[in-house]
Design an enzyme around this catalytic site. Structure first.
Site, PDB file in Angstrom:
ATOM      1  N   CYS A 179       1.975   9.644  20.502  1.00 57.09           N
ATOM      2  CA  CYS A 179       2.756  10.776  19.988  1.00 57.09           C
ATOM      3  C   CYS A 179       4.231  10.404  19.941  1.00 57.09           C
ATOM      4  O   CYS A 179       4.730   9.683  20.801  1.00 57.09           O
ATOM      5  CB  CYS A 179       2.532  12.029  20.838  1.00 57.09           C
ATOM      6  SG  CYS A 179       3.387  12.031  22.422  1.00 57.09           S
ATOM      7  N   HIS A 222       6.640  12.321  20.453  1.00 54.88           N
ATOM      8  CA  HIS A 222       7.453  13.080  21.414  1.00 54.88           C
ATOM      9  C   HIS A 222       7.569  12.374  22.759  1.00 54.88           C
ATOM     10  O   HIS A 222       8.604  12.461  23.423  1.00 54.88           O
ATOM     11  CB  HIS A 222       6.862  14.478  21.625  1.00 54.88           C
ATOM     12  CG  HIS A 222       6.878  15.316  20.381  1.00 54.88           C
ATOM     13  ND1 HIS A 222       5.933  16.272  20.109  1.00 54.88           N
ATOM     14  CD2 HIS A 222       7.725  15.306  19.324  1.00 54.88           C
ATOM     15  CE1 HIS A 222       6.201  16.832  18.938  1.00 54.88           C
ATOM     16  NE2 HIS A 222       7.277  16.252  18.444  1.00 54.88           N
ATOM     17  N   HIS A 223       6.503  11.706  23.200  1.00 53.68           N
ATOM     18  CA  HIS A 223       6.508  11.082  24.521  1.00 53.68           C
ATOM     19  C   HIS A 223       6.161   9.596  24.478  1.00 53.68           C
ATOM     20  O   HIS A 223       6.163   8.934  25.507  1.00 53.68           O
ATOM     21  CB  HIS A 223       5.491  11.777  25.435  1.00 53.68           C
ATOM     22  CG  HIS A 223       5.735  13.253  25.595  1.00 53.68           C
ATOM     23  ND1 HIS A 223       5.150  14.195  24.779  1.00 53.68           N
ATOM     24  CD2 HIS A 223       6.532  13.929  26.464  1.00 53.68           C
ATOM     25  CE1 HIS A 223       5.564  15.401  25.140  1.00 53.68           C
ATOM     26  NE2 HIS A 223       6.402  15.268  26.152  1.00 53.68           N
ATOM     27  N   GLN A 236      -0.150  14.376  15.717  1.00 55.36           N
ATOM     28  CA  GLN A 236      -1.516  14.420  15.174  1.00 55.36           C
ATOM     29  C   GLN A 236      -1.553  15.178  13.847  1.00 55.36           C
ATOM     30  O   GLN A 236      -2.306  14.827  12.928  1.00 55.36           O
ATOM     31  CB  GLN A 236      -2.458  15.084  16.196  1.00 55.36           C
ATOM     32  CG  GLN A 236      -3.915  15.047  15.750  1.00 55.36           C
ATOM     33  CD  GLN A 236      -4.852  15.636  16.785  1.00 55.36           C
ATOM     34  OE1 GLN A 236      -4.626  15.501  17.994  1.00 55.36           O
ATOM     35  NE2 GLN A 236      -5.903  16.293  16.338  1.00 55.36           N
ATOM     36  N   HIS A 260      -4.519  14.255  24.168  1.00 52.25           N
ATOM     37  CA  HIS A 260      -3.149  13.742  24.268  1.00 52.25           C
ATOM     38  C   HIS A 260      -2.785  13.519  25.732  1.00 52.25           C
ATOM     39  O   HIS A 260      -2.791  14.449  26.524  1.00 52.25           O
ATOM     40  CB  HIS A 260      -2.178  14.744  23.644  1.00 52.25           C
ATOM     41  CG  HIS A 260      -2.306  14.826  22.156  1.00 52.25           C
ATOM     42  ND1 HIS A 260      -1.302  14.442  21.289  1.00 52.25           N
ATOM     43  CD2 HIS A 260      -3.335  15.222  21.380  1.00 52.25           C
ATOM     44  CE1 HIS A 260      -1.709  14.606  20.043  1.00 52.25           C
ATOM     45  NE2 HIS A 260      -2.933  15.083  20.064  1.00 52.25           N
ATOM     46  N   CYS A 301       0.018  12.977  26.942  1.00 53.09           N
ATOM     47  CA  CYS A 301       1.246  13.687  27.348  1.00 53.09           C
ATOM     48  C   CYS A 301       0.894  15.079  27.860  1.00 53.09           C
ATOM     49  O   CYS A 301       1.683  15.721  28.537  1.00 53.09           O
ATOM     50  CB  CYS A 301       2.257  13.758  26.208  1.00 53.09           C
ATOM     51  SG  CYS A 301       1.664  14.590  24.731  1.00 53.09           S
TER      52      CYS A 301
HETATM   53 ZN   LIG Z   1       3.419  14.113  23.350  1.00 49.58          ZN
END
Ligand SMILES: [Zn+2]
Length: 205
Positions: free
Chosen positions: A96, A98-99, A137, A165, A167
């Site tokens: 992802c 974001h992380h 995703q 996920h 995360c």
């Molecule tokens: Zn994430």
């Protein structure tokens, strides 16, 4: 009929971003090891930056791959085949944006040809190329659909991704068994509820 190639939007495709040297990447990993609270110079960690940088090379090799090339070879002799082509259980190993944490799952990719088809292994390869870039995703689901749409101009495309996920499972809310399902339907899959239903039933076996 010739296809106008449409370059899929490359996440992170920014001319102003220069790829750092391998030495700079190694140094960045050493910094993160120290940030985690460990000693990057202790024997167990001394080769870790090298391994991490090599692993990054594998996890993110989608940036150097060309979706357009994979889908450029199509076959027009389909002898009237005009029903769904469905690939089930394509492994998704992605990260992802974001992380940079892994998300792992399966993709289900279907289309209904319109005079031309593509080698089925190419569809799995397209999933792999996009998965090996950073994104969400939701975006991954759309990218796969858009690439098939633009290259095959089919009667419709259906994509379903079901993934966990890390995360979410290993940090933050720590919800272990939550999986995320995203879908994208175009053309006949969007307008024909029975067709969409057949895809979902076949995908879930
Ligand atoms: Zn994430």
């Amino acid at each position: 009929m010739s296809v106008t190639p449409v370059k899929p939007v490359l996440v992170g495709d920014n001319d102003e971003v220069q790829r750092p040297s391998r030495e700079q990447a190694l140094e960045a990993v050493r910094t993160l090891l120290a940030w985690a609270g460990d000693d990057p110079d202790r024997p167990g960690l001394v080769d870790t930056p090298k391994r991490v940088v090599d692993a990054y090379g594998e996890w993110f090799d989608g940036y150097d791959a060309d979706v357009e090339k994979e889908l450029s070879r199509t076959f027009e002799d389909v002898q009237g085949y005009d029903d769904m082509v469905l690939l089930r259980d394509i492994e998704v190993e992605s990260h992802c944006e974001h992380h940079m944490a892994p998300f792992l799952g399966k993709a289900f990719v279907a289309y209904i040809p319109n005079e031309k088809v593509v080698g089925i292994s190419k569809l799995a390869r397209v999933v792999e190329i996009f998965a090996r870039r950073l994104q969400t995703q939701e975006v991954l689901t759309n990218q796969i659909a858009a690439a098939i749409e633009s290259h095959l101009q089919p009667q419709g495309v259906a994509i379903l991704i079901d993934a966990e996920h890390q995360c979410m499972t290993t940090r933050g809310v720590h919800h272990r068994h939550v999986s995320t399902i995203t879908t994208r339907f175009t053309g006949a899959f969007k307008s024909d509820a029975a067709l969409k239903d057949r895809f979902l039933k076949l995908a879930k076996g």
